[in-house]
Design a protein around this motif. Structure first.
Motif, PDB file in Angstrom:
ATOM      1  N   GLN A 283       0.918  -1.141   0.019  1.00  0.00           N
ATOM      2  CA  GLN A 283       0.023   0.059  -0.039  1.00  0.00           C
ATOM      3  C   GLN A 283       0.802   1.316  -0.020  1.00  0.00           C
ATOM      4  O   GLN A 283       1.551   1.466   1.010  1.00  0.00           O
ATOM      5  CB  GLN A 283      -0.849  -0.120   0.961  1.00  0.00           C
ATOM      6  CG  GLN A 283      -1.944   1.107   1.263  1.00  0.00           C
ATOM      7  CD  GLN A 283      -2.982   0.971   0.228  1.00  0.00           C
ATOM      8  OE1 GLN A 283      -3.613  -0.132   0.081  1.00  0.00           O
ATOM      9  NE2 GLN A 283      -3.373   1.880  -0.474  1.00  0.00           N
ATOM     10  N   ARG A 284       0.873   2.003  -1.009  1.00  0.00           N
ATOM     11  CA  ARG A 284       1.846   2.915  -1.298  1.00  0.00           C
ATOM     12  C   ARG A 284       1.435   4.240  -0.222  1.00  0.00           C
ATOM     13  O   ARG A 284       0.300   4.655  -0.141  1.00  0.00           O
ATOM     14  CB  ARG A 284       1.600   3.710  -2.719  1.00  0.00           C
ATOM     15  CG  ARG A 284       2.142   2.881  -3.816  1.00  0.00           C
ATOM     16  CD  ARG A 284       3.885   3.052  -3.903  1.00  0.00           C
ATOM     17  NE  ARG A 284       3.967   4.687  -4.045  1.00  0.00           N
ATOM     18  CZ  ARG A 284       4.071   5.060  -5.359  1.00  0.00           C
ATOM     19  NH1 ARG A 284       3.842   4.547  -6.206  1.00  0.00           N
ATOM     20  NH2 ARG A 284       4.398   6.364  -5.393  1.00  0.00           N
ATOM     21  N   GLY A 285       2.388   4.675   0.415  1.00  0.00           N
ATOM     22  CA  GLY A 285       2.262   5.714   1.492  1.00  0.00           C
ATOM     23  C   GLY A 285       3.209   5.838   2.440  1.00  0.00           C
ATOM     24  O   GLY A 285       3.848   4.897   2.951  1.00  0.00           O
ATOM     25  N   TYR A 286       4.158   6.953   2.660  1.00  0.00           N
ATOM     26  CA  TYR A 286       5.073   6.961   3.447  1.00  0.00           C
ATOM     27  C   TYR A 286       4.608   6.447   5.060  1.00  0.00           C
ATOM     28  O   TYR A 286       5.139   5.532   5.767  1.00  0.00           O
ATOM     29  CB  TYR A 286       5.423   8.594   3.879  1.00  0.00           C
ATOM     30  CG  TYR A 286       6.572   8.685   4.720  1.00  0.00           C
ATOM     31  CD1 TYR A 286       8.118   8.436   4.107  1.00  0.00           C
ATOM     32  CD2 TYR A 286       6.741   8.970   5.901  1.00  0.00           C
ATOM     33  CE1 TYR A 286       9.190   8.877   4.845  1.00  0.00           C
ATOM     34  CE2 TYR A 286       7.841   9.185   6.680  1.00  0.00           C
ATOM     35  CZ  TYR A 286       9.200   9.112   6.228  1.00  0.00           C
ATOM     36  OH  TYR A 286      10.135   9.186   6.942  1.00  0.00           O
ATOM     37  N   GLY A 287       3.481   6.882   5.464  1.00  0.00           N
ATOM     38  CA  GLY A 287       2.977   6.360   6.595  1.00  0.00           C
ATOM     39  C   GLY A 287       2.782   4.998   6.815  1.00  0.00           C
ATOM     40  O   GLY A 287       2.960   4.446   7.699  1.00  0.00           O
TER      41      GLY A 287
ATOM     42  N   LYS B 254      -1.038   8.007   7.226  1.00  0.00           N
ATOM     43  CA  LYS B 254      -0.602   6.715   6.350  1.00  0.00           C
ATOM     44  C   LYS B 254      -0.203   7.387   5.214  1.00  0.00           C
ATOM     45  O   LYS B 254       0.558   6.367   4.215  1.00  0.00           O
ATOM     46  CB  LYS B 254      -1.784   5.704   5.932  1.00  0.00           C
ATOM     47  CG  LYS B 254      -2.445   5.007   7.189  1.00  0.00           C
ATOM     48  CD  LYS B 254      -3.679   4.020   6.750  1.00  0.00           C
ATOM     49  CE  LYS B 254      -4.101   3.391   7.843  1.00  0.00           C
ATOM     50  NZ  LYS B 254      -4.629   4.192   9.045  1.00  0.00           N
ATOM     51  N   THR B 255       0.132   8.525   5.041  1.00  0.00           N
ATOM     52  CA  THR B 255       0.656   9.102   3.716  1.00  0.00           C
ATOM     53  C   THR B 255       1.735  10.152   4.043  1.00  0.00           C
ATOM     54  O   THR B 255       2.620   9.875   4.756  1.00  0.00           O
ATOM     55  CB  THR B 255      -0.276   9.624   2.935  1.00  0.00           C
ATOM     56  OG1 THR B 255      -1.252  10.668   3.323  1.00  0.00           O
ATOM     57  CG2 THR B 255      -1.234   8.453   2.194  1.00  0.00           C
ATOM     58  N   TYR B 256       1.423  11.428   3.727  1.00  0.00           N
ATOM     59  CA  TYR B 256       2.537  12.455   3.780  1.00  0.00           C
ATOM     60  C   TYR B 256       2.590  13.195   5.110  1.00  0.00           C
ATOM     61  O   TYR B 256       3.421  13.963   5.375  1.00  0.00           O
ATOM     62  CB  TYR B 256       2.395  13.635   2.815  1.00  0.00           C
ATOM     63  CG  TYR B 256       2.303  12.967   1.149  1.00  0.00           C
ATOM     64  CD1 TYR B 256       3.306  12.018   0.972  1.00  0.00           C
ATOM     65  CD2 TYR B 256       1.479  13.234   0.227  1.00  0.00           C
ATOM     66  CE1 TYR B 256       3.568  11.431  -0.377  1.00  0.00           C
ATOM     67  CE2 TYR B 256       1.321  12.714  -0.915  1.00  0.00           C
ATOM     68  CZ  TYR B 256       2.403  11.805  -1.425  1.00  0.00           C
ATOM     69  OH  TYR B 256       2.493  11.459  -2.377  1.00  0.00           O
ATOM     70  N   GLY B 257       1.542  12.790   5.974  1.00  0.00           N
ATOM     71  CA  GLY B 257       1.367  13.710   7.362  1.00  0.00           C
ATOM     72  C   GLY B 257       2.064  13.197   8.571  1.00  0.00           C
ATOM     73  O   GLY B 257       1.985  13.541   9.502  1.00  0.00           O
ATOM     74  N   TRP B 258       2.896  11.943   8.269  1.00  0.00           N
ATOM     75  CA  TRP B 258       3.379  11.105   9.312  1.00  0.00           C
ATOM     76  C   TRP B 258       4.195  12.105  10.190  1.00  0.00           C
ATOM     77  O   TRP B 258       3.865  12.066  11.485  1.00  0.00           O
ATOM     78  CB  TRP B 258       4.131  10.051   8.852  1.00  0.00           C
ATOM     79  CG  TRP B 258       5.043   9.241   9.698  1.00  0.00           C
ATOM     80  CD1 TRP B 258       6.355   9.554  10.278  1.00  0.00           C
ATOM     81  CD2 TRP B 258       4.699   8.047  10.322  1.00  0.00           C
ATOM     82  NE1 TRP B 258       6.685   8.640  11.016  1.00  0.00           N
ATOM     83  CE2 TRP B 258       5.604   7.830  11.414  1.00  0.00           C
ATOM     84  CE3 TRP B 258       3.497   7.547  10.717  1.00  0.00           C
ATOM     85  CZ2 TRP B 258       5.774   6.562  12.175  1.00  0.00           C
ATOM     86  CZ3 TRP B 258       3.637   6.319  11.508  1.00  0.00           C
ATOM     87  CH2 TRP B 258       4.616   5.804  12.136  1.00  0.00           C
ATOM     88  N   THR B 259       5.098  12.995   9.606  1.00  0.00           N
ATOM     89  CA  THR B 259       6.068  13.566  10.239  1.00  0.00           C
ATOM     90  C   THR B 259       5.455  14.612  11.252  1.00  0.00           C
ATOM     91  O   THR B 259       5.597  14.699  12.448  1.00  0.00           O
ATOM     92  CB  THR B 259       7.293  14.136   9.530  1.00  0.00           C
ATOM     93  OG1 THR B 259       6.645  14.971   8.530  1.00  0.00           O
ATOM     94  CG2 THR B 259       8.013  13.230   8.817  1.00  0.00           C
ATOM     95  N   VAL B 260       4.518  15.452  10.490  1.00  0.00           N
ATOM     96  CA  VAL B 260       3.977  16.567  11.422  1.00  0.00           C
ATOM     97  C   VAL B 260       2.953  16.052  12.493  1.00  0.00           C
ATOM     98  O   VAL B 260       2.765  16.521  13.526  1.00  0.00           O
ATOM     99  CB  VAL B 260       3.203  17.437  10.259  1.00  0.00           C
ATOM    100  CG1 VAL B 260       1.951  16.935   9.905  1.00  0.00           C
ATOM    101  CG2 VAL B 260       2.931  18.802  11.179  1.00  0.00           C
TER     102      VAL B 260
END
Length: 231
Positions: free
Chosen positions: A60-64, A172-178
């Motif tokens: 499943q694509r996504g940084y998170g 699960k996507t680009y908001g992991w860091t924040v």
């Protein structure tokens, strides 16, 4: 904390040209390097395995998604770490700075350490204009709403394992860091930043390298900030 057990999680999507170099530069005293292949179609998995990393697959694509996969694996491991370190697989971070990143946790009992990509240490072109503006806006908003001292949302970071579990990460996507930084603020955790150098990545960014990715990342980051500002 003496001789902490450290595990590193590296999300990677088609990083065959860089992942071997990233793993090679991680200090040898790290107990385990976990590369999470985020639906890679190149030789990322084979190269990471040959370099000595534990390789997981998250289709499943996504940084998170990739970070959560690594964390789920650690939860099932017999030996739990004291510290988790996250860094990117594109060789833009300097893995050899890991000791500097974890030092405030070991020496000062800090919960979370962010590797801040300081302007004076960044290689020209290593961060795009949307990235620079997005970081500035996000950290300014966090300062406004939460009196935060963060200056960056850098992916190179270290956190106590038990603290990370307590954050109950979900993006699960680009908001992991924040999300991690906002939850640390809400829980009044001890945090700090360590200035780190940053270089041009190997290959094309999957986020900042496309207009769609940059916009989506920006929306996710701002969404988390405004969500928590009203909680």
């Amino acid at each position: 904390m003496k001789e902490p057990h450290i595990k590193v999680i590296i999300p990677a999507f088609n990083e065959a040209n860089s992942i071997g170099r990233v793993i090679a530069d991680i200090p040898k005293h790290v107990n385990e390097v976990i590369v999470v292949s985020n639906n890679s179609t190149d030789k990322t998995i084979a190269i990471a395995e040959s370099a000595g990393a534990t390789v997981l697959e998250e289709n499943q694509r996504g940084y998170g998604y990739a970070c959560l996969k690594g964390l789920a694996y650690i939860k099932e491991s017999l030996v739990k770490p004291d510290i988790i370190v996250f860094l990117d697989g594109d060789y833009s971070d300097y893995p050899e700075y890991l000791d500097a990143i974890v030092r405030p946790i070991i020496k000062c009992d800090v919960d979370l350490v962010i590797g801040a990509r300081a302007k004076e240490l960044r290689e020209d072109g290593s961060m795009t204009t949307p990235q620079i503006f997005g970081n500035w806006l996000a950290t300014r908003l966090m300062k406004l709403f939460f009196k935060s001292r963060f200056t960056d949302l850098g992916p190179f970071r270290a956190i106590k394992y038990e603290t990370l579990l307590g954050l109950e990460m979900e993006d699960k996507t680009y908001g992991w860091t924040v999300e991690m930084q906002l939850k640390a603020l809400k829980q009044r955790l001890a945090y700090t930043e360590v200035k780190v150098p940053y270089r041009n990545r190997i290959g094309v960014s999957k986020i900042s390298g496309t207009l769609k990715g940059a916009i989506f990342a920006g929306v996710k980051i701002l969404g988390w900030i405004f969500k928590y500002s009203f909680k």
